[in-house]
Design a protein around this motif. Structure first.
Motif, PDB file in Angstrom:
ATOM      1  N   VAL A 186       0.829  -1.182   0.140  1.00 28.01           N
ATOM      2  CA  VAL A 186       0.029  -0.051   0.123  1.00 28.01           C
ATOM      3  C   VAL A 186       0.798   1.187   0.091  1.00 28.01           C
ATOM      4  N   ASP A 187       1.995   1.224   0.865  1.00 30.45           N
ATOM      5  CA  ASP A 187       3.008   2.440   0.722  1.00 30.45           C
ATOM      6  C   ASP A 187       3.677   2.383  -0.442  1.00 30.45           C
ATOM      7  N   VAL A 188       3.984   1.496  -1.287  1.00 30.56           N
ATOM      8  CA  VAL A 188       4.574   1.790  -2.512  1.00 30.56           C
ATOM      9  C   VAL A 188       3.645   2.479  -3.712  1.00 30.56           C
ATOM     10  N   VAL A 189       2.397   1.950  -3.466  1.00 32.42           N
ATOM     11  CA  VAL A 189       1.299   2.525  -4.549  1.00 32.42           C
ATOM     12  C   VAL A 189       1.007   3.906  -3.969  1.00 32.42           C
ATOM     13  N   ALA A 190       0.966   4.167  -2.739  1.00 32.35           N
ATOM     14  CA  ALA A 190       0.590   5.749  -2.110  1.00 32.35           C
ATOM     15  C   ALA A 190       1.798   6.495  -2.760  1.00 32.35           C
ATOM     16  N   ALA A 191       3.194   6.099  -2.488  1.00 30.90           N
ATOM     17  CA  ALA A 191       4.023   6.911  -2.901  1.00 30.90           C
ATOM     18  C   ALA A 191       4.220   7.295  -4.623  1.00 30.90           C
ATOM     19  N   ALA A 192       3.822   6.200  -5.255  1.00 24.99           N
ATOM     20  CA  ALA A 192       3.651   6.535  -6.780  1.00 24.99           C
ATOM     21  C   ALA A 192       2.420   7.505  -7.194  1.00 24.99           C
ATOM     22  N   VAL A 193       1.393   7.523  -6.232  1.00 23.19           N
ATOM     23  CA  VAL A 193       0.319   8.413  -6.493  1.00 23.19           C
ATOM     24  C   VAL A 193       0.781   9.747  -6.098  1.00 23.19           C
ATOM     25  N   ALA A 194       1.390   9.820  -4.996  1.00 23.00           N
ATOM     26  CA  ALA A 194       1.891  10.812  -4.427  1.00 23.00           C
ATOM     27  C   ALA A 194       2.995  11.690  -5.143  1.00 23.00           C
ATOM     28  N   ARG A 195       3.591  10.984  -6.076  1.00 23.75           N
ATOM     29  CA  ARG A 195       4.632  11.655  -6.742  1.00 23.75           C
ATOM     30  C   ARG A 195       3.904  12.434  -7.968  1.00 23.75           C
TER      31      ARG A 195
END
Length: 184
Positions: A35-44
């Motif tokens: 979830v953190d990996v997906v969130a980081a991509a969305v955040a970028r």
């Protein structure tokens, strides 16, 4: 939030993520590292000024309940799946907010204690303010997939693109993993 740079093809997108993506290597459930990996991509992408809506499926949670749902009324099983999408939305909201991304969850099923009700104009305003909006509980009715909900919300939000982060390459008449006659 900055305007989307001109080199971005799309200013507003809806990303549909399958619940299975959030399992990581587990057989069901939520893997918070994933979830953190997906969130980081969305955040970028959001930090570059692209307005982002998310729809997250519930297969990662419902898969663990599927044995219990055998023989269950289809509508009740679909409502259980909608509740799974809400749990995934809250997990993603937590991951995004942990890294400083303003996020709102809107649910098609009223759950005032944990999410806003889905209100189109409110969702539009959140996007304009640079918030990521996560749509949960599909369309709020049984017999519709989260892909259907994603297409509906993308149209309602005036998205420039509907992107899928799933293991299936499009929207089909049936589950192509289960039905060899499913057409794209």
């Amino acid at each position: 939030m900055p305007d989307a740079p001109s080199d971005f093809r799309y200013k507003r997108v809806l990303l549909k993520v399958s619940g299975e993506v959030l399992m990581g290597d587990q057989s069901y459930g939520i893997d918070m590292k994933t979830v953190d990996v997906v969130a980081a991509a969305v955040a970028r992408v959001a930090r570059e000024g692209v307005e982002i809506c998310l729809v997250i499926g519930g297969g990662n949670i419902f898969r663990g309940l599927s044995k219990a749902a055998e023989g269950m009324d289809r509508a009740n099983a679909d409502y259980m799946g909608m509740l799974a999408t809400i749990m995934n939305a809250l997990a993603m909201q937590g991951a995004l907010e942990k890294i400083g991304v303003d996020t709102r969850v809107q649910s098609a099923i009223p759950m005032a204690a944990i999410a806003e009700p889905y209100i189109r104009r409110r969702a539009m305003r959140h996007l304009e303010k640079g918030r990521v909006v996560i749509f949960a509980a599909g369309v709020g009715a049984p017999f519709f997939t989260t892909d259907s909900g994603a297409a509906l919300r993308a149209a309602e939000m005036g998205c420039d693109a509907l992107l899928k982060g799933t293991s299936v390459d499009g929207v089909y008449t049936a589950d192509p993993k289960k039905d060899p006659n499913a057409t794209r």
